[in-house]
Scaffold this active site. Structure first.
Site, short mmCIF file in Angstrom:
data_model
loop_
_atom_site.label_atom_id
_atom_site.label_comp_id
_atom_site.label_asym_id
_atom_site.label_seq_id
_atom_site.Cartn_x
_atom_site.Cartn_y
_atom_site.Cartn_z
N ALA A 130 49.05 12.82 1.96
CA ALA A 130 50.43 13.10 2.37
C ALA A 130 50.73 12.27 3.62
O ALA A 130 49.82 11.94 4.39
CB ALA A 130 50.62 14.58 2.66
N SER A 133 56.24 11.50 9.52
CA SER A 133 56.65 10.58 10.58
C SER A 133 55.63 10.47 11.70
O SER A 133 55.49 9.42 12.31
CB SER A 133 58.00 11.03 11.15
OG SER A 133 57.91 12.37 11.60
N ASP A 286 57.07 26.56 12.88
CA ASP A 286 57.51 25.45 12.01
C ASP A 286 57.24 25.83 10.55
O ASP A 286 56.66 25.06 9.79
CB ASP A 286 56.75 24.18 12.39
CG ASP A 286 57.43 22.91 11.87
OD1 ASP A 286 58.62 22.98 11.52
OD2 ASP A 286 56.77 21.87 11.80
#
Length: 544
Positions: A130, A133, A286
């Site tokens: 994966a 950024s 998050d």
């Protein structure tokens, strides 16, 4: 500005104008130079006229790259600052970018660990599992026991990009407050919050510590599993943890095909969140769908798997109490209590007019109850309260902003999994039990338990402390008596000097009268005596 900054700024301007974002510039006198300057880029046309403003903004940020994508994601959580239509579009931003070369990743990891990968790992896959950024993930196996792991590595080129773009953001933020209503947007605060989030995410040692604590908090839990972190291999830019297998929580079709009990799964998401906040004072901040999976095992008794602990939040005991009582008071429609709690907590100034504040809360929140209770959003309740409180000079509470963002994620996720989810019914017993646990005999007993080691350590010192305090008291008492006597003597001296000054003034006045009546001898005598008394009184007054 450096040539590099000018080049980057031109690229940003070109992207923004090609998406027609110049319409965001307010039409006021202050922005006239900007609007005139727009004609200086006449060759850049709006190429997306058929799209809504929010969508165009999202696409522009997507084109600007990872730093701006993450900035947009953060802005999507600040629904107190932006229209909902724009915030909803920004929430769709995907933090997915092309991976960098696996050979470079291998070299970077080896530099961090101080040796060849084969020393610690087998089967390192140079193709990223994966990529995002800030970092990307590769798979491998631990050489010592063959366990499957993932290695998360920070992008080697990301720091200069972050620094350059954040610097430009600060330049823009310095200009925004000059616009009408620009201060309300708190641009510097928004950029500062974003910068802090990025810096935290760049330090994988911080994320490792967060994951270890969250795993410890939910050890042997039937609700949440946190993968094991292999701390011996973790560095500031490399993190190694157990590889997990699960269904992405956003893949509703796969979850249903697995036979997952969606009602239990949705309710457990809410319980996991409130457990983190109120039991542990430490919550994963998050929890968007990309960071949450569901175990393949026991679909009838589903288990969440949480990853990516780069951003966490915490509340102190007072914040937790006020938050729980705020929710309970709100759902009981006790707006007076809500207003008082905001003042008592220090979230709004102490001199806030409680009656005015109560009325403002009632005006904003009462329409919410037009919906069925099951449809009311906790996140939007908090948002409405914060927006109202901000009109009464509420200071931004970063921990509450994180909490509200996470709560919106959890609510959206829960209702996506099970649309009939009654958030209040699920959360109310939890909140009430927590509030009750903070008062009465159980709370006192718990407080004594927590303080017992401290008092056990201090107990042997108590006799010496008491003896020292008594000696100090005796010494202070003696000093107080001496000071009292000195003050008494000084007051006596002052009274005498004032008496002499008064006599002197009287004698001088009498002498003046004799002088007027032509009795010069008597005038001189009285005035001389008066002057002498005045001098003696003044001298004594000065000495005292």
């Amino acid at each position: 500005m450096t040539p590099g900054e000018i080049k980057r700024l031109y690229f940003i301007i070109r992207v923004f104008l090609s998406y027609g974002l110049d319409e965001l510039i307010p039409k006021v006198k202050l922005t006239l130079p900007l609007r005139i300057g727009r004609f200086g880029f006449f060759w850049i046309k709006n190429q997306h006229k058929g799209k809504e403003l929010g969508e165009r903004l999202r696409l522009a940020l997507q084109e600007l790259g990872p730093v701006w994508i993450k900035f947009g994601q953060m802005l999507s959580t600040r629904r107190d600052l932006f229209p909902l239509a724009i915030a909803d579009q920004l929430s769709l931003l995907q933090d997915k970018v092309a991976s960098f070369d696996g050979k470079l990743a291998r070299r970077y990891i080896e530099e961090s660990l101080g040796g060849p990968l084969e020393q610690w790992f087998d089967d390192f896959d140079e193709k990223a599992l994966a990529s995002a950024s800030i970092a990307q993930v590769h798979t491998a196996k631990l050489k010592e026991n063959g366990k499957e792991v993932v290695l998360k590595v920070i992008r080697p080129d990301i720091l200069p990009v972050i620094k350059a773009d954040v610097k430009l953001m600060y330049r823009i933020a310095n200009w925004v407050p000059l616009l009408p209503d620009g201060r309300r947007l708190r641009p510097k605060e928004v950029v500062r919050e974003y910068e802090k989030t990025l810096i935290d995410e760049l330090n994988l040692l911080r994320e490792s510590a967060n994951a270890i604590q969250l795993r410890r908090n939910f050890e042997n839990s039937s609700m949440l599993y946190v993968p094991e972190v292999y701390a011996d291999y973790c560095r500031e830019n490399v993190m190694v943890m157990e590889r997990i297998y699960g269904i992405p929580v956003s893949d509703i079709a796969a979850l249903k095909a697995q036979g997952t009990n969606m009602k239990i799964l949705a309710e457990r998401g809410v319980k996991v969140f409130f457990t983190q906040v109120f039991r542990d004072s430490f919550f994963h901040a998050d929890m968007h769908p990309g960071n949450i999976f569901v175990s393949y095992e026991h679909p009838e008794d589903p288990l969440y798997i949480g990853i990516d602990c780069g951003i966490v939040g915490s509340l102190n005991k007072e914040d937790k109490r006020y938050l729980a009582e705020n929710f309970i008071a709100f759902f009981n429609r006790d707006y007076r209590k809500v207003a008082e709690l905001h003042v008592d907590s220090g979230w709004v100034p102490a001199d806030t007019n409680v009656e005015d504040f109560e009325f403002a809360i009632r005006t904003v929140c009462e329409p919410i109850f037009e919906k069925p209770l099951a449809e009311i959003s906790f996140g939007h309740v908090l948002l409405n309260l914060f927006n109202t409180a901000r009109r009464f000079n509420m200071e931004v509470q970063p921990q509450l902003v994180l909490l509200q963002k996470t709560l919106l994620y959890i609510e959206g996720l829960g209702r996506q999994l099970y649309p009939q989810l009654d958030l209040w019914k699920t959360a109310k017993p939890f909140l009430e039990d927590w509030v009750h646990s903070q008062v009465g005999i159980p709370a006192i007993t718990q407080a004594l338990k927590e303080k017992a080691p401290y008092w056990a350590e201090k107990m042997p010192e108590i006799p010496d402390l008491i003896y020292g305090a008594l000696r100090q008291h005796k010494f202070l008492q003696s000093n107080i008596e001496q000071l009292s006597e000195q003050l008494k003597q000084q007051r006596n001296k002052q009274r005498k000097s004032q008496y002499l000054l008064g006599i002197g003034a009287t004698l001088i006045l009498c002498g003046s009268l004799f002088f007027i009546s032509a009795s010069n001898r008597m005038a001189i005598a009285f005035m001389s005596a008066g002057a002498l008394s005045w001098i003696i009184g003044w001298y004594k007054s000065g000495k005292s």
